[in-house]
Design a protein around this motif. Structure first.
Motif, mmCIF file in Angstrom:
data_model
loop_
_atom_site.group_PDB
_atom_site.id
_atom_site.type_symbol
_atom_site.label_atom_id
_atom_site.label_comp_id
_atom_site.label_asym_id
_atom_site.label_seq_id
_atom_site.Cartn_x
_atom_site.Cartn_y
_atom_site.Cartn_z
ATOM 1 N N GLY A 149 24.315 46.217 42.213
ATOM 2 C CA GLY A 149 24.133 46.418 43.707
ATOM 3 C C GLY A 149 24.496 47.561 44.483
ATOM 4 N N GLY A 150 25.009 48.564 43.704
ATOM 5 C CA GLY A 150 25.170 49.805 44.290
ATOM 6 C C GLY A 150 26.601 50.127 44.809
ATOM 7 N N TYR A 151 27.693 49.113 44.032
ATOM 8 C CA TYR A 151 28.837 49.333 44.617
ATOM 9 C C TYR A 151 29.875 49.953 43.379
ATOM 10 C CZ TYR A 151 27.978 46.611 48.723
ATOM 11 O OH TYR A 151 27.588 46.075 49.786
ATOM 12 N N ARG A 152 30.692 50.558 43.588
ATOM 13 C CA ARG A 152 31.929 50.856 42.735
ATOM 14 C C ARG A 152 32.971 50.013 43.035
ATOM 15 N NH1 ARG A 152 33.852 56.661 42.909
ATOM 16 N NH2 ARG A 152 34.513 56.411 40.801
ATOM 17 N N TYR A 153 34.029 49.584 42.362
ATOM 18 C CA TYR A 153 34.889 48.627 42.264
ATOM 19 C C TYR A 153 36.191 48.823 41.479
ATOM 20 C CZ TYR A 153 31.814 47.679 38.239
ATOM 21 O OH TYR A 153 31.572 47.611 37.234
ATOM 22 N N GLY A 154 37.052 48.074 41.966
ATOM 23 C CA GLY A 154 38.493 48.122 41.316
ATOM 24 C C GLY A 154 39.171 46.649 41.626
ATOM 25 N N VAL A 155 40.294 46.405 41.034
ATOM 26 C CA VAL A 155 41.034 45.326 41.394
ATOM 27 C C VAL A 155 42.388 45.440 41.512
ATOM 28 C CG1 VAL A 155 41.900 43.059 40.170
ATOM 29 C CG2 VAL A 155 39.483 43.569 39.724
ATOM 30 N N VAL A 156 42.737 44.844 42.396
ATOM 31 C CA VAL A 156 44.409 44.700 42.874
ATOM 32 C C VAL A 156 44.902 43.166 42.645
ATOM 33 C CG1 VAL A 156 46.144 44.846 44.543
ATOM 34 C CG2 VAL A 156 44.249 46.790 44.498
ATOM 35 N N SER A 213 31.846 52.807 34.042
ATOM 36 C CA SER A 213 31.857 54.089 34.933
ATOM 37 C C SER A 213 31.931 53.828 36.538
ATOM 38 C CB SER A 213 30.571 54.739 34.635
ATOM 39 O OG SER A 213 29.505 54.103 35.336
ATOM 40 N N ASP A 214 31.629 52.667 36.975
ATOM 41 C CA ASP A 214 32.005 52.242 38.358
ATOM 42 C C ASP A 214 33.245 52.059 38.735
ATOM 43 O OD1 ASP A 214 29.590 53.049 39.371
ATOM 44 O OD2 ASP A 214 28.579 51.087 38.693
ATOM 45 N N TRP A 215 34.189 52.034 37.742
ATOM 46 C CA TRP A 215 35.714 51.287 37.939
ATOM 47 C C TRP A 215 36.394 52.296 38.574
ATOM 48 C CZ3 TRP A 215 37.546 46.704 37.328
ATOM 49 C CH2 TRP A 215 39.021 46.294 37.388
ATOM 50 N N ILE A 216 37.140 51.891 39.551
ATOM 51 C CA ILE A 216 38.308 52.677 40.403
ATOM 52 C C ILE A 216 39.769 52.074 40.088
ATOM 53 C CG2 ILE A 216 39.028 53.267 42.698
ATOM 54 C CD1 ILE A 216 35.947 53.051 43.385
ATOM 55 N N TRP A 217 40.585 52.770 39.868
ATOM 56 C CA TRP A 217 41.975 52.086 40.034
ATOM 57 C C TRP A 217 42.712 52.315 41.436
ATOM 58 C CZ3 TRP A 217 43.389 49.140 36.310
ATOM 59 C CH2 TRP A 217 42.998 49.587 34.918
#
Length: 398
Positions: A149-156, A213-217
């Protein structure tokens, strides 16, 4: 006062995410198909933009304007330890579950993107079981859909115990449009405690390369140094509280194993009142014949156990207060439960006990939402707005 940001709220419940976001956020659309939740939401907020239909019946055309954020605290029943553990099903709806209501929400987000009205940010909140359900396949499917869907993402993974005296770990998937640069101050190269526990490390490591590759910490910084209210400020230990009879308390003690009795004996020697959670659980019998027997288990500390929606008498939240040889037990009161969620005294709740706990047990702690808004969501939204303005100026000058 004009709000700085706009948002859509799905699975809104009684508006606890709305409370956490605060006055700087304008709600353009709220949705929940539960009549009780709608009634309580309307009692506490402006219900003008509330849609009571099932999320599967909502379309992008029902959402006005363009929002900075779409928030979704989607159902947890099929992801929690106390639930059926069916997971989130699949995106095409052929294997539908209650927690699978996340798929219609993501379909709406996709439709908004097709119209050029995509929210810059998405926030999906649920229990930690989301990270491991169906062997991790549910989390991978969710991340894959966000990538597509065109998003980068991460989890808290934030435990409410940093903010209120209740142990309530929750997963917050925070996604941002891929074209928006993420400020260095909001991310880190490596996972950080306490926001990225081992369960998250395993889940992120299992992502396919195209999604990894879209993962963000995300880096929200340090948790607050202290809670606004502590357990001793919330739990009523006076004689005026609705304590169980001595006989009822004795029956509960009679259900304790040797280990629990040792824990109770230690609490009696603490030299101060000890407040704890009390649970009724089915455990394997140690006697011949097998089967399960009901046991009473206790846990002492500066937090109580996670509040949840009661499904029967045994699942109602109970407390135990030990002061020397004095041992008293009772149900947690509605107002105590509301305070454990961080709701103010003036927040309006239904009159019946079970209805109140249904709303409280399904909610997100507002102070956790405020923390994430302050540390991640609002800086991202501000940065995105500045980025879009800059791109617009460059196009104009060109």
């Amino acid at each position: 006062m004009t709000a700085s940001f706009k948002y859509y709220e799905f699975f809104a419940g009684v508006g606890m995410a709305r409370m956490g976001l605060g006055d700087d956020w304008q709600c353009l659309f709220a949705n929940d198909c539960d009549d009780l939740k709608y009634a309580s939401y309307a009692d506490n907020w402006d219900g003008e933009h509330f849609d009571k239909r099932d999320v599967a019946l909502v379309s992008a055309a029902d959402l006005i304007g363009q929002a900075d954020l779409a928030w979704a605290s989607f159902p947890c029943q099929d992801l929690s330890q106390a639930g059926a553990k069916k997971g989130i099903g699949d995106a095409d709806g052929l294997d539908a579950t209650r927690s699978g209501a996340v798929w219609p929400f993501l379909n709406i987000v996709k439709s908004l993107a097709d119209e050029g009205r995509h929210p810059t940010l998405l926030a999906l909140e649920n229990v930690t079981g989301l990270l491991s359900s169906n062997g991790g396949n549910d989390f991978q499917a969710l991340c894959s859909t966000l990538s597509d869907g065109g998003y980068r993402y991460g989890v808290v993974v934030a435990d409410a115990s940093h903010f209120v005296p209740q142990s309530r770990p929750r997963v917050f998937v925070i996604a941002v449009r891929r074209e928006v640069p993420v400020p260095r101050a909001l991310r880190s190269d490596l996972p950080q405690a306490p926001w990225h526990p081992p369960t998250l490390l395993r889940a992120s490591a299992a992502l396919p390369e195209k999604n990894a590759s879209d993962w963000i910490w995300w880096s929200p910084g340090l948790p607050p140094g202290q809670r606004v209210r502590e357990l001793v400020d919330i739990v009523d230990v006076s004689d005026a509280a609705d304590w169980n009879s001595a006989e009822a308390t004795s029956r509960l003690i009679g259900l304790m194993s040797d280990t629990q009795l040792e824990r109770l004996a230690a609490a009696k020697t603490a030299g101060r009142p000890m407040i704890g959670s009390l649970y009724l659980r089915m455990r394997p019998s140690r006697e011949g014949g097998g089967g399960n027997v009901q046991r009473c288990e206790i846990a002492f500390g500066d937090t109580l156990g996670c509040l949840r929606t009661p499904k029967g008498g045994a699942s109602r939240p109970r407390i135990i207060v030990v002061d020397g040889e004095s041992v008293r037990t009772r149900l947690l009161s509605v107002r105590e439960a509301a305070s454990l969620m961080g709701l103010p005294d003036e927040f309006k709740l239904p009159e019946t006990y079970n209805e109140c706990f249904k709303l409280i047990g399904d909610g997100v702690v507002p102070s956790v939402v405020r923390f994430l808004a302050d540390r991640i969501l609002e800086p991202l939204a501000q940065h995105s707005s500045a980025f879009v303005s800059l791109i617009g100026e460059r196009k104009t000058s060109a």
